[in-house]
Design a protein around this motif. Sequence first.
Motif, PDB file in Angstrom:
ATOM      1  N   TYR A   5       0.841  -1.179   0.000  1.00 10.91           N
ATOM      2  CA  TYR A   5       0.000   0.000   0.000  1.00 10.91           C
ATOM      3  C   TYR A   5       0.886   1.242   0.000  1.00 10.91           C
ATOM      4  CZ  TYR A   5       0.797  -0.883   5.002  1.00 10.91           C
ATOM      5  OH  TYR A   5       1.365  -1.174   6.215  1.00 10.91           O
ATOM      6  N   PRO A  38      -2.146   1.087   7.321  1.00 10.56           N
ATOM      7  CA  PRO A  38      -1.356   1.923   6.415  1.00 10.56           C
ATOM      8  C   PRO A  38      -0.685   3.114   7.087  1.00 10.56           C
ATOM      9  CG  PRO A  38      -3.463   1.344   5.436  1.00 10.56           C
ATOM     10  CD  PRO A  38      -3.532   0.897   6.868  1.00 10.56           C
ATOM     11  N   GLU A 356      -4.679   6.236   0.938  1.00  7.26           N
ATOM     12  CA  GLU A 356      -3.961   4.980   0.851  1.00  7.26           C
ATOM     13  C   GLU A 356      -4.648   4.036  -0.109  1.00  7.26           C
ATOM     14  OE1 GLU A 356      -1.225   4.745   2.316  1.00  7.26           O
ATOM     15  OE2 GLU A 356      -1.306   6.370   3.763  1.00  7.26           O
ATOM     16  N   THR A 358      -4.478  -0.116  -1.650  1.00  7.54           N
ATOM     17  CA  THR A 358      -3.889  -1.429  -1.458  1.00  7.54           C
ATOM     18  C   THR A 358      -3.922  -2.161  -2.764  1.00  7.54           C
ATOM     19  OG1 THR A 358      -6.015  -2.383  -0.852  1.00  7.54           O
ATOM     20  CG2 THR A 358      -4.643  -1.550   0.932  1.00  7.54           C
TER      21      THR A 358
END
Length: 359
Positions: A5, A38, A356, A358
Amino acid sequence: MAVEYFPVSEAEIAKYRTVPVNAAAQQSMVEIVKALNPNNPTLYRVVLPKGAELVKAVGTSGFRGFARSGGKIRAQAVLKPVAAGGAIAAGWPIFAVAGTVMAVDMVAQRELRAHQRRVETILGRQEERHYVERIKDQRSADAQLTRAISLMLDGHNPNLELALKSAYDEFHRSQQFLDKCRGVIEQLIDADGKVDYRRLEEVLGGTTKDLDYFLRELHMARGAIAIRRKALLADAASVALADPGNPYTALRKFLDSQVHELEQADAVAATITKQLTEIQLKGGWSIPKALKKQERLRRLAAAPPVDDDVEIRFHRTSSGEIVQVIAIEDDEGDQPTQITSGDESSSAGTPSPHEESTA
């Protein structure tokens, strides 16, 4: 499968379109993101074999992901998380199954189309109608499987019988061709390591001495193998998602036998392809003519290049929702399977910088 991430800017996310993620995958991703945190990235430690050291990367700082001992690569380095541990276990199985079938679906579509395009380049008028039907059948089987996978990812348990039958019919038709041709080329190689072109035409081209027929069938077989592989994964994923706690002891034995059959066919097709792409021809022609025939045969027999590197990307919006992101250029080619809730046209709001994602 790896999860990473990193923050993305508005300019970066603009290269993608977003589609919703179904509830099951959404929840599993939320749990994974929470576990990995994250805002506090997981620290990994490198575990090396005794006496080994990491290999320094060339042209940049850092290290490569394998170990060296005595000047040679001896073993892989292992990365183990210092934190997180088993915290991601709850959400991981569903996400792992979903990610696997998505990746296999995308690669299978690329592989199938590449081999079919190769067939189309060596079609003659007399054979065109026959192969148009064959290609239609393969694409139909592939589309049925992609639809079933999409329903699986949307939380349904689709009936796979028709899709599996179509995939297996295509595979078994090509399997007969491969079994018939197994080991044939080895028998044609002379003591000098060359193959007489006239004998090659007689053995592979049949009564019409049509080598292009053999090449078309070889590529159709490679496409059928890609569909069968996709069908096996879809079948396994379907039952796994329907009852995650079931060990499926009997079914796994059956699937193992099917995988063995698939691997055998794939090995035969790969061997024939390798032999034809490395073949040395002779036939009493001038050297330029011999080289021209040899080059054409090698070129048409070669497996087309297929990008099997698949990244599945997700984005966490400012509201905490997780959406799948698809590169805009991907929309111009074959459509990848998406973990979607059914509304592919909708998109999330513009994310704020440094959200963030992923992958």
